[in-house]
Enzyme design. Structure first.
Site, short mmCIF file in Angstrom:
data_model
loop_
_atom_site.label_atom_id
_atom_site.label_comp_id
_atom_site.label_asym_id
_atom_site.label_seq_id
_atom_site.Cartn_x
_atom_site.Cartn_y
_atom_site.Cartn_z
CB SER A 163 -0.93 0.01 1.21
OG SER A 163 -1.88 -1.02 1.10
CG ASP B 107 -5.15 -4.31 2.88
OD1 ASP B 107 -4.77 -5.00 1.91
OD2 ASP B 107 -4.44 -4.08 3.87
CG ASP C 38 -4.17 0.10 -1.90
OD1 ASP C 38 -5.12 -0.70 -2.02
OD2 ASP C 38 -3.61 0.31 -0.81
MG MG Z 1 -4.23 1.51 3.39
ZN ZN Z 2 -2.65 -4.93 2.69
#
Ligand code: MG
Ligand code: ZN
Length: 350
Positions: free
Chosen positions: A75, A246, A288
């Site tokens: 990230s 995430d 991302d």
């Molecule tokens: Mg992040």
């Molecule tokens: Zn991650």
């Protein structure tokens, strides 16, 4: 030139200048779902009666997420690519592979007299938000990142991570040092505040998952932020991160992903409603990278049940979708590097 003609051309010139002024400096809203690949969006769609606010975008593209030296990005590298327009090494925040400090789109906006705001469901010093204001070799330098935020000029920031500011190895209390800022401790105080610079630490460390009761709701914090910034007599830049989509991927926990996505989807709805009413706001929504190598393997649209399988506890290198609305949005269609997020936004603020 007779009087009527003169008045007509004067009005024309005035209209033209108002028009070009409005077109030259749009508000910018960047919404990043960390780890939100196409499968995470698809899962969120099927879990939500087969619809999301993402369906309101007409401009959709794909971004290649790879880092400078690694097929699978982290990230920090992808945050830097999107925030600063340069592919870098995994772990680096706002620093190029040649060790140069990079200038972020938030900073370009500041130079163009924008108000700026950062919101995250992680700590505010986490890699993704940090990419917009910090320059450090390693994303793990949380105390250095906090110091850099304290010396920065971001107008409003909301997120966890207070301890990196007031429980430091150097014994400094950055919150006390940040005299220009008004710090608020509740969403009510945030809403009521008329301060020009506001810091809001939602949690001392990383905020908990939505499933375990994280408050306040991000869509409410976001809406208040839009209300505040749009009252100021200048354009604004806002970056909001749905950080924990995430973390659900890393945990290989589909319910975690779905609940975090659901909140992010509410934010997307608020952003689009604002942009449609305003007429001079660009909204860019992307990720991302993908996390977990998630595949949807079954489920039921009626009940909203979704079944998924994961391929990794880490990130995957698949391209991620980007959605755009508003002035300049068309540039986001097609397949591009993730540095395009920075480049197209910068072309709007020059
Ligand atoms: Mg992040
Ligand atoms: Zn991650």
């Amino acid at each position: 030139m007779n009087k009527i003609h003169y008045l007509g051309s004067l009005l024309g010139a005035l209209t033209f200048s108002l028009f070009t002024q409005a077109q030259s400096s749009p508000n910018i809203i960047v919404l990043i779902g960390d780890g939100m690949g196409l499968t995470q969006i698809s899962a969120g769609n099927y879990a939500n009666k087969n619809t999301t606010n993402f369906e309101d975008f007409e401009i959709i593209g794909l971004l290649k997420t790879h880092a400078y030296n690694n097929l699978v990005t982290d990230s920090a590298a992808s945050g830097t690519a999107m925030a600063c327009g340069v592919k870098t090494l995994n772990g680096a925040v706002g620093i190029s592979p040649r060790n140069e400090k990079l200038t972020s789109i938030l900073e370009h906006c500041q130079a163009a007299n924008y108000s700026t705001a950062l919101l995250a469901t992680s700590s505010i010093v986490h890699a993704t938000p940090a990419s917009f204001y910090a320059n450090v070799i390693s994303r793990k330098q949380y105390q250095d990142i906090a110091l850099q935020l304290s010396e920065h000029d971001v107008d409003i920031f909301i997120g966890g991570g207070k301890k990196h500011f007031n429980e430091r190895d150097d014994r400094r209390n950055l919150i006390k040092e940040m005299e220009r800022y008004s710090f608020v401790k509740s969403i009510k105080k945030y809403q009521e505040s008329t301060a020009s610079k506001i810091g809001y630490f939602t949690y001392p460390d990383e905020p908990p998952m939505k499933m375990r009761g994280r408050t306040p709701a991000m869509e409410d914090l976001f809406q208040i932020t839009l209300d505040k910034l749009s009252q100021r007599e200048k354009p604004f830049f806002v970056m909001l991160e749905g950080s924990q989509i995430d973390w659900g991927g890393h945990a290989n926990d589909l319910d975690y992903i779905l609940t975090e996505f659901q909140e992010f989807n509410e934010v997307v709805g608020k952003a689009l409603a604002f942009a449609k009413a305003d007429g001079n706001t660009i909204v860019v929504v992307t990720a991302d990278h993908e996390t977990g190598g998630l595949a949807l393997t079954g489920g039921n649209i009626r009940s909203g049940r979704v079944k998924g399988g994961f391929n990794t506890k880490g990130h995957s290198a698949t391209m991620v979708p980007v959605f755009a609305f508003g002035p300049g949005a068309k540039k986001y269609s097609g397949i591009q590097e993730n540095t395009a997020v920075f480049e197209h936004l910068k072309s709007l603020v020059q």
